[in-house]
Structures are given as structure tokens and as C-alpha cells.
Design a protein around this motif. Structure first.
Motif, PDB file in Angstrom:
ATOM      1  N   GLY A  96       0.836  -1.192   0.000  1.00 35.27           N
ATOM      2  CA  GLY A  96       0.000   0.000   0.000  1.00 35.27           C
ATOM      3  C   GLY A  96       0.870   1.241   0.000  1.00 35.27           C
ATOM      4  O   GLY A  96       2.059   1.167   0.256  1.00 35.27           O
ATOM      5  N   PRO A  97       0.259   2.384  -0.275  1.00 30.05           N
ATOM      6  CA  PRO A  97       1.032   3.621  -0.334  1.00 30.05           C
ATOM      7  C   PRO A  97       1.487   4.073   1.053  1.00 30.05           C
ATOM      8  O   PRO A  97       1.024   3.543   2.063  1.00 30.05           O
ATOM      9  CB  PRO A  97       0.042   4.626  -0.921  1.00 30.05           C
ATOM     10  N   SER A  98       2.348   5.064   1.083  1.00 25.80           N
ATOM     11  CA  SER A  98       2.874   5.586   2.339  1.00 25.80           C
ATOM     12  C   SER A  98       1.749   6.090   3.238  1.00 25.80           C
ATOM     13  O   SER A  98       0.824   6.737   2.777  1.00 25.80           O
ATOM     14  CB  SER A  98       3.845   6.723   2.023  1.00 25.80           C
TER      15      SER A  98
ATOM     16  N   CYS B 274      -0.510   4.297   4.878  1.00 28.68           N
ATOM     17  CA  CYS B 274      -1.781   3.573   4.854  1.00 28.68           C
ATOM     18  C   CYS B 274      -1.956   2.648   6.057  1.00 28.68           C
ATOM     19  O   CYS B 274      -2.984   2.017   6.210  1.00 28.68           O
ATOM     20  CB  CYS B 274      -1.932   2.789   3.553  1.00 28.68           C
ATOM     21  N   GLY B 275      -0.932   2.575   6.908  1.00 27.62           N
ATOM     22  CA  GLY B 275      -1.087   1.779   8.125  1.00 27.62           C
ATOM     23  C   GLY B 275      -0.407   0.419   8.097  1.00 27.62           C
ATOM     24  O   GLY B 275      -0.651  -0.409   8.971  1.00 27.62           O
ATOM     25  N   LYS B 276       0.442   0.164   7.133  1.00 27.44           N
ATOM     26  CA  LYS B 276       1.137  -1.121   7.050  1.00 27.44           C
ATOM     27  C   LYS B 276       2.012  -1.354   8.275  1.00 27.44           C
ATOM     28  O   LYS B 276       1.921  -2.390   8.943  1.00 27.44           O
ATOM     29  CB  LYS B 276       2.037  -1.187   5.792  1.00 27.44           C
ATOM     30  N   THR B 277       2.859  -0.355   8.553  1.00 28.20           N
ATOM     31  CA  THR B 277       3.773  -0.493   9.688  1.00 28.20           C
ATOM     32  C   THR B 277       3.009  -0.627  10.996  1.00 28.20           C
ATOM     33  O   THR B 277       3.337  -1.469  11.833  1.00 28.20           O
ATOM     34  CB  THR B 277       4.716   0.723   9.746  1.00 28.20           C
ATOM     35  N   THR B 278       1.970   0.187  11.141  1.00 28.07           N
ATOM     36  CA  THR B 278       1.188   0.133  12.371  1.00 28.07           C
ATOM     37  C   THR B 278       0.601  -1.259  12.584  1.00 28.07           C
ATOM     38  O   THR B 278       0.649  -1.801  13.685  1.00 28.07           O
ATOM     39  CB  THR B 278       0.073   1.199  12.325  1.00 28.07           C
TER      40      THR B 278
ATOM     41  N   ASP C  85       9.627  -5.150   7.927  1.00 33.50           N
ATOM     42  CA  ASP C  85       9.084  -3.840   7.563  1.00 33.50           C
ATOM     43  C   ASP C  85       9.979  -3.160   6.530  1.00 33.50           C
ATOM     44  O   ASP C  85      10.992  -2.576   6.875  1.00 33.50           O
ATOM     45  CB  ASP C  85       8.942  -2.960   8.807  1.00 33.50           C
ATOM     46  N   GLU C  86       9.592  -3.239   5.279  1.00 34.76           N
ATOM     47  CA  GLU C  86      10.366  -2.675   4.173  1.00 34.76           C
ATOM     48  C   GLU C  86      11.860  -2.958   4.312  1.00 34.76           C
ATOM     49  O   GLU C  86      12.676  -2.041   4.308  1.00 34.76           O
ATOM     50  CB  GLU C  86      10.125  -1.164   4.081  1.00 34.76           C
ATOM     51  N   PRO C  87      12.215  -4.243   4.431  1.00 33.47           N
ATOM     52  CA  PRO C  87      13.618  -4.570   4.732  1.00 33.47           C
ATOM     53  C   PRO C  87      14.565  -4.212   3.594  1.00 33.47           C
ATOM     54  O   PRO C  87      15.763  -4.133   3.810  1.00 33.47           O
ATOM     55  CB  PRO C  87      13.577  -6.083   4.944  1.00 33.47           C
TER      56      PRO C  87
ATOM     57  N   THR D 275       5.672  -3.702   2.262  1.00 35.57           N
ATOM     58  CA  THR D 275       6.361  -3.015   1.168  1.00 35.57           C
ATOM     59  C   THR D 275       5.419  -2.040   0.488  1.00 35.57           C
ATOM     60  O   THR D 275       4.200  -2.161   0.590  1.00 35.57           O
ATOM     61  CB  THR D 275       6.904  -4.029   0.141  1.00 35.57           C
ATOM     62  N   HIS D 276       5.975  -1.032  -0.168  1.00 28.80           N
ATOM     63  CA  HIS D 276       5.103  -0.240  -1.034  1.00 28.80           C
ATOM     64  C   HIS D 276       5.496  -0.443  -2.493  1.00 28.80           C
ATOM     65  O   HIS D 276       5.049   0.277  -3.372  1.00 28.80           O
ATOM     66  CB  HIS D 276       5.078   1.232  -0.628  1.00 28.80           C
ATOM     67  N   ASP D 277       6.352  -1.453  -2.710  1.00 30.03           N
ATOM     68  CA  ASP D 277       6.819  -1.762  -4.053  1.00 30.03           C
ATOM     69  C   ASP D 277       6.012  -2.950  -4.587  1.00 30.03           C
ATOM     70  O   ASP D 277       6.142  -4.070  -4.110  1.00 30.03           O
ATOM     71  CB  ASP D 277       8.312  -2.097  -3.968  1.00 30.03           C
TER      72      ASP D 277
HETATM   73  N1  LIG Z   1       2.748   6.943  17.129  1.00 29.25           N
HETATM   74  C1  LIG Z   1       1.945   7.575  16.279  1.00 29.25           C
HETATM   75  N2  LIG Z   1       1.219   8.638  16.665  1.00 29.25           N
HETATM   76  C2  LIG Z   1       0.402   9.266  15.815  1.00 29.25           C
HETATM   77  N3  LIG Z   1       0.220   8.919  14.531  1.00 29.25           N
HETATM   78  C3  LIG Z   1       0.912   7.875  14.069  1.00 29.25           C
HETATM   79  C4  LIG Z   1       1.822   7.142  14.916  1.00 29.25           C
HETATM   80  N4  LIG Z   1       2.361   6.147  14.181  1.00 29.25           N
HETATM   81  C5  LIG Z   1       1.846   6.269  12.952  1.00 29.25           C
HETATM   82  N5  LIG Z   1       0.971   7.290  12.882  1.00 29.25           N
HETATM   83  C6  LIG Z   1       0.193   7.693  11.696  1.00 29.25           C
HETATM   84  O1  LIG Z   1      -0.471   6.572  11.223  1.00 29.25           O
HETATM   85  C7  LIG Z   1      -0.510   6.552   9.814  1.00 29.25           C
HETATM   86  C8  LIG Z   1      -0.014   5.223   9.296  1.00 29.25           C
HETATM   87  O2  LIG Z   1       1.345   5.095   9.611  1.00 29.25           O
HETATM   88  P1  LIG Z   1       2.178   3.816   9.201  1.00 29.25           P
HETATM   89  O3  LIG Z   1       3.556   4.038   9.692  1.00 29.25           O
HETATM   90  O4  LIG Z   1       1.501   2.599   9.677  1.00 29.25           O
HETATM   91  O5  LIG Z   1       2.147   3.894   7.633  1.00 29.25           O
HETATM   92  P2  LIG Z   1       2.877   2.971   6.564  1.00 29.25           P
HETATM   93  O6  LIG Z   1       1.805   2.336   5.744  1.00 29.25           O
HETATM   94  O7  LIG Z   1       3.836   2.060   7.224  1.00 29.25           O
HETATM   95  O8  LIG Z   1       3.622   4.050   5.682  1.00 29.25           O
HETATM   96  P3  LIG Z   1       5.087   4.023   5.036  1.00 29.25           P
HETATM   97  O9  LIG Z   1       4.988   3.285   3.751  1.00 29.25           O
HETATM   98  O10 LIG Z   1       5.375   5.473   4.816  1.00 29.25           O
HETATM   99  O11 LIG Z   1       6.009   3.388   6.027  1.00 29.25           O
HETATM  100  C9  LIG Z   1       0.321   7.729   9.345  1.00 29.25           C
HETATM  101  O12 LIG Z   1      -0.558   8.744   8.933  1.00 29.25           O
HETATM  102  C10 LIG Z   1       1.079   8.151  10.567  1.00 29.25           C
HETATM  103  O13 LIG Z   1       1.268   9.524  10.570  1.00 29.25           O
END
Ligand SMILES: Nc1ncnc2c1ncn2[C@@H]1O[C@H](COP(=O)(O)OP(=O)(O)OP(=O)(O)O)[C@@H](O)[C@H]1O
Ligand SMILES: [Mg+2]
Lengths: 353, 279
Positions: free
Chosen positions: A36-38, A40-44, A158-160, A191-193
Motif C-alpha cells: 500500500g502507499p505511504s 496507509c497503516g502497514k507499519t502500524t 518492515d520494508e527490509p 512493502t510499497h513496491d
Molecule cells: N505513534 C503515532 N502517533 C500518531 N500517529 C501515528 C503514529 N504512528 C503512525 N501514525 C500515523 O499513522 C498513519 C499510518 O502510519 P504507518 O507508519 O503505519 O504507515 P505505513 O503504511 O507504514 O507508511 P510508510 O509506507 O510510509 O512506512 C500515518 O498517517 C502516521 O502519521
């Protein structure tokens, strides 16, 4: 029941919903990518599986046990970071041994496991080096070995590969996939690739601002996208708004030009607005015997992309990209010429507007 | 007229030499500024005996029954200060970096307060506050000493926090912590196996700066009637001629030894940290 189950997981930071009702069942030994794009919550989502974030609601079960609120160091989950995160004060071997010595394993067991891991990642010559003495690709392999040494139940990446250059990225992703298969380990890869996701996953979860758009094998996600977003995000795509002409026979019209689709349109009415998507490689110059979906197109532009030649054409009022494989004997039309172009009924995807 | 490449090359050379010469001049001037008083003090300290240069003043200094107790008391105070300061500052700085980055400016400001408040103001404030119940600490020598160490801990904050904070910024604290956690480590293991080793140089420089301050501190110790090195030296200046100079040279040597240790350890162990950082 599946091995890792993420059910109805929602995560809010303050008032912002970052992950919204995420549901996923992962089988043991499966390799799943979050694409998914930057932002979008993947890392979370990944961090909730690792225990670095606690879901606002929902449950995460691993091998039948509820781990939703468990501390990260109680989970037995391996984590690989984009920045490698090797301990700078420790050698390669000490880094790999870290998780085992934390678990108070015996010295013989640690030595044996570390050797095994160093062999697995082919860094025998570098065991006594410090991280700063290694290349990025080597460091990431060490971090893989370090995570695998503790025999984690799930491996989270996470995007290794994002910090590595293109060549290493491709070879290391193949290596990661091979090791994952060999050990039969369950893995989630962020990944976003799209190419990366398509090439190494058993299944892909396409994500868009906190929601899952589509879950499927790379083949399904690429060939049968279910939403406009996943159609656009995975692969390049022509898309245009269209109108249903005849639901029963699958006829639609893009800007007055009629196309026939294999998609079942019987749920729709004549005159419904829809979105039509056609992959560039599914368009081709029409040969004599073709009858369905033959349309006139004006050649606007031709671009060489190496193995592929991308031809920009105009059909009615709409512009499309058409990809054809490059070869030295390719007979390309002149710019401005009008040619007949075609695609199969199956290539015409109809998505909700 | 456009200068030819050759003439530019020739023109660069003398100006580079001139620049080098300039730097050397400034360096020499500054060195003299430091070295002349130091040399004079050293020379003076050697004149303890009439008409001969020798170490008589040093001998007398070390023979003075008040010197070594004052010296050792200051060293014990310094070590206690460093220990307490590290225990307070490292976990605080670590936690702020990891979980409360927004609080960093606040913490930074608080640690800077000892710079803003003059020692003399500080000491009178402290004496007023702690000289009556419920916080009566100035009643005995030992309780005053504890109070003094607490004040020194506060005085060490600017140096300690700055050093530790710099050290923490040179490594990716959050990711390293998470990596260690996912490998099963608890907080103690993370602090002692991952954070402390990677902060070694920072901790050492903070500790040695603190050491130097505590060894030389005069104002607060004097007003709290403590028999440490600072008041001892001040007293010496009033009553003796050559010993104070010898004392100054000894104090100077200790400080330089401390700096040398920072430098030596820094070179040995910070190499991999710096390189990892620049990557
Ligand atoms: N600790 C936090 N406090 C507040 N907002 C957060 C926190 N962590 C992440 N976010 C927000 O949650 C959303 C999703 O973040 P996340 O890191 O999961 O995205 P991602 O899909 O991994 O993006 P990327 O490809 O850029 O890594 C983003 O808008 C980010 O700003
Ligand atoms: Mg991310």
C-alpha cells in the motif's frame, strides 16, 4: 483455525483511525505481503503483531493464544527493520547470539545455532566483524539471521529492502523467500513496491488509508483486482469512466466507443456509471480474424522502456497506454496514424465507480 | 583579463601558505595566553626553598595533614555525584528520547538551570531552605555533606544530560530498543547490554566533566562549611606563598589526566559508533 489470526483490529492515534477493522487469517508457513502507499497503516499493523502497539480494539491470536496485549519480549516474534538495527557494539556473531543469550540458552547451543545461521546467510567470513564493516545488504542478512536464530513463530519484515540499491534488492528478496520456504516460517512482509510484493508473496493484502482493499494471491490481485484502488496500485493501468449499455451481453461504452466485457454485469442496469480498467499489456494491434473489441485508435506517442515498448493511443476521446514486447523486427506505426486495436473480453475489467 | 590556469595555480600557493601561517600565529597566541600563567605558576611552585628550584612546596603540600583528607573527601564526593547523576540522567534521557520526545526541550531547559543561577544565589537559597525543619539538613557535618552532594548532582546535570543526549542521538535508540525487545530482552538487559555500551564514550565524558567540577568547586562547599579541596585551596592562598601554586598544578594535572582518559577511551571505542553513524 489459522496460525495467525488478526480479527477486527482497529488502531487509533488520538482521533485518527490509522487501521480500520483489519481482518486477516494467515496459515503456518505462509508468506503474506502488506502492500500500500505511504501512510496507509502497514507499519502500524505490523507493529501490533509485534507488540509495539496495542490495538484500540480487536484481537490477535497466534497459534491459538491471544497475544493482543502481550509485551513484545514475551511474543517470540522476529522483526526486521528497514534500518537493519544491528547492535553497533556487537560483532555479527554476537548480534546473532543476542536473542539466545537473553533466553539463557547453553553456550554450546548458542555456538551451534550461531554457526548454523551464519551458514544460512553465507557470511562465514564476516562472523567477527562489526556492523559498520559490512555493506547494507550484508547487514540486513545479519539482521535476518539474528531474528531467525530464536526460531520465532512469525517473522515480520518492515520494508527490509528499501534502503538497498536495486540489484541487491532483487537478489536479497529472492534469498529471503528461499530461506523462508526452507525453514517453513510464517512471514509478513511490508512493502510499497508492487513488483516486490508480486514476486515473493503467497498472498498480498492491498491496503489503502487504514482499510484492506483486497486480499489474494499475486495472480488474483494483478489479474482480477476487485477495487479501483487495487487495480491502480498494483501494476500500471488504463482506467476510464464508462456506462453500461447492455448488462446481459456485457456491453459498455467508453465515451461512445463500445467494448464488450466478460465481467458479469447482470447486477447492473443499463445506463449505470462504472469504471473500466484495462492493463496496457492486454491491448494489442488487431489481426484480421479478431472480431470482438476492435476499435480505431490514433497513435499519439511511442516510448521505449527496454523490454517493453509503450504506445500511447487515443480511442474516442480517451487516452490509453498499450504495452508490447520489444524486438528488433517490431513494425511500429507512425505517430498520428490510425490503427485498429483490440483486447479480449476478459481484459475489460469493470469496477465500481 | 582572465587569469591563465597556471597563474591561478601559482596564486593559490602563497595564499594557502599565508593562511597556514595565520592559523599558526593565532594558535601560538592562544597557547601563550594559557601557557604563560601556567608556566609562571609552575615556576613559582618550584621556589618553595630559598634560592633553589625544587619540589619543596609539593612536599609540604602533601605533608600537610589537612591536604589529603580534603583531597580524598572531594574525590569521594565526586564519585558519589557521578554515580547518582548517571542513575538519574541516563534513564531520564533514554526515556525522553524513546517515549517523550516532545518533553526534550523542557528537560533540556531544566538541566540548564544550574548555568543560569549563580552559585552564590544557589547556596543561600539552599541554606535557607534546608536549615530549618521539616528539611533540616545543615545541622551536622555529614548531613550537610549529603546535601552538598545533592547540589553537585544538580550542578552536573547540564554536562551529564548534554553528553548522554549526544550519545543517544548518535544511535537509533528507538529501533535498537525494539530490536532488542523483539529478541526477548527486558528493560534491564536493554539498558545494560545495548544502551550503556553504545553510550560508553558519552557517559565517560559526562562523568569526567562532573569530576572536574566537583574537585574544583569552592563557593557552595565554603558556605556549607565543608572541608573539601576548594575551601582548602582558598585557605592555603591566604596563609601560604608557594603551596597554592603547587596545589594549582596538581589540580591541573588531575584535570588533564581526566581529559586524556576521555580522549583515549573515545578513540578506542567510538570508532565503530561513529562509522555506523556516518553510514
Ligand atoms: N505513534 C503515532 N502517533 C500518531 N500517529 C501515528 C503514529 N504512528 C503512525 N501514525 C500515523 O499513522 C498513519 C499510518 O502510519 P504507518 O507508519 O503505519 O504507515 P505505513 O503504511 O507504514 O507508511 P510508510 O509506507 O510510509 O512506512 C500515518 O498517517 C502516521 O502519521
Ligand atoms: Mg511503514
Amino acid at each position: 483455525m489459522s496460525y495467525l489470526s488478526i480479527s477486527h483490529v482497529t488502531k487509533q492515534f488520538g482521533n485518527t483511525v490509522v487501521v480500520d477493522d483489519f481482518n486477516l487469517e494467515i496459515e503456518k508457513g505462509e508468506f503474506v505481503s502488506f502492500l500500500g502507499p505511504s501512510g496507509c497503516g502497514k507499519t502500524t499493523t505490523l507493529r501490533m503483531v509485534a507488540g509495539f502497539e496495542i490495538p484500540t480494539s480487536g484481537k490477535i491470536l497466534l497459534d491459538g493464544a491471544d497475544i493482543t496485549d502481550k509485551a513484545p519480549n514475551q511474543r517470540n516474534v522476529g522483526m526486521i527493520f528497514q534500518s537493519y538495527a544491528l547492535f553497533p557494539n556487537m560483532t555479527v556473531a554476537q548480534n546473532i547470539a543476542f536473542g539466545l543469550s537473553v533466553r539463557k540458552e547453553s553456550r554450546e547451543m548458542i555456538t551451534q545455532r550461531v554457526d548454523e545461521m551464519i551458514n544460512l546467510i553465507n557470511l562465514e567470513k564476516h562472523a567477527t566483524k562489526y556492523p559498520y564493516q559490512l555493506s547494507g545488504g550484508q547487514q540486513q542478512r545479519v539482521s535476518l539471521a539474528r531474528a531467525l536464530a530464536i526460531h520465532p513463530q512469525v517473522l515480520l519484515l518492515d520494508e527490509p529492502l528499501s534502503a538497498l540499491d536495486a540489484k541487491i534488492r532483487v537478489s536479497l528478496r529472492a534469498e529471503i523467500r528461499a530461506i523462508q520456504k526452507k525453514l517453513g516460517i510464517t512471514a509478513i512482509f511490508v512493502t510499497h513496491d508492487q513488483e516486490e510484493a508480486l514476486s515473493i508473496s503467497d498472498r498480498i493484502v492491498v491496503m489503502n488509508v487504514g482499510v484492506m482493499e483486497q486480499v489474494g494471491t499475486p495472480f488474483e490481485v494483478y489479474n482480477f483486482p476487485t477495487t479501483v484502488f487495487s487495480a491502480n496500485f498494483v501494476g500500471s493501468l488504463n482506467n476510464a469512466s464508462a456506462e453500461v449499455v447492455n448488462p446481459a451481453s456485457g456491453f459498455i461504452s467508453i465515451d461512445g466507443v463500445q467494448f464488450e466485457s466478460a465481467v458479469d454485469l447482470t447486477q447492473r442496469k443499463s445506463g449505470d456509471k462504472v469504471r473500466v480498467a484495462i492493463r496496457p499489456e492486454r491491448l494489442s494491434f488487431a489481426s484480421e480474424q479478431k472480431k470482438a473489441n476492435v476499435v480505431d485508435a490514433t497513435i499519439e506517442n511511442i516510448t521505449f522502456l527496454g523490454s517493453v515498448v509503450r504506445i500511447r493511443v487515443k480511442i474516442g476521446g480517451t487516452k490509453f497506454n498499450m504495452d508490447t514486447f520489444n524486438n528488433p523486427f517490431l513494425d511500429l506505426p507512425k505517430i498520428g496514424a490510425v490503427e485498429q486495436i483490440t483486447c479480449s473480453r476478459e481484459a475489460v475489467l469493470v469496477l465500481d465507480e | 583579463m582572465m587569469p591563465s590556469p597556471v597563474s591561478t595555480a601559482v596564486a593559490v600557493k602563497p595564499s594557502a601558505t599565508r593562511k597556514r601561517l595565520g592559523s599558526w600565529l593565532i594558535f601560538s597566541a592562544v597557547s601563550l595566553y594559557f601557557l604563560i600563567p601556567l608556566g609562571a605558576t609552575f615556576y613559582w611552585s618550584l621556589r618553595g626553598q630559598k634560592d633553589v628550584l625544587g619540589f619543596e612546596a609539593y612536599r609540604k603540600l602533601f605533608a600537610d595533614t589537612n591536604f589529603l583528607p580534603a583531597f580524598s573527601e572531594s574525590i569521594v564526593n565526586a564519585v558519589a555525584t557521578i554515580f547518582i547523576s548517571l542513575l538519574i540522567v541516563v534513564p531520564t534521557a533514554y526515556w525522553v528520547t524513546l517515549r517523550l520526545p516532545k518533553l526534550r526541550p523542557v528537560v533540556e531547559f531544566i538541566t540548564l538551570l544550574p548555568f543560569v543561577i549563580p552559585g552564590i544565589v544557589l547556596v543561600f537559597g539552599i541554606i535557607r531552605l534546608y536549615s530549618r525543619p521539616p528539611l533540616l539538613l545543615t545541622a551536622t557535618y555529614d548531613s550537610s555533606r549529603i546535601l552538598l552532594i545533592c547540589v553537585y548532582v544538580a550542578l552536573s546535570f547540564p554536562y551529564m544530560f548534554r553528553s548522554v543526549d549526544n550519545g543517544l542521538r548518535a544511535i537509533d535508540v528507538r529501533t535498537l530498543t525494539e530490536a532488542a525487545q523483539s529478541l526477548g530482552a527486558n528493560w534491564t538487559t536493554i539498558l545494560f547490554k545495548v544502551i550503556f555500551p553504545n553510550l560508553r564514550v558519552a557517559l565517560l565524558s559526562g562523568a569526567l566533566l562532573t569530576f572536574a567540577i566537583v574537585i574544583g568547586e569552592l563557593t557552595i562547599a565554603l558556605y556549607m562549611a565543608q572541608h573539601t579541596l576548594g575551601p582548602y585551596m582558598a585557605n592555603l592562598t591566604r596563609s601560604k606563598v608557594y603551596e597554592p601554586s603547587a596545589m594549582a598544578i596538581v589540580a591541573f594535572a588531575i584535570t588533564w589526566a581526566a581529559m586524556g582518559i576521555i580522549d583515549f577511551v573515545g578513540r578506542g571505542s567510538s570508532k565503530h559508533l561513529q562509522m555506523a553513524d556516518t553510514e
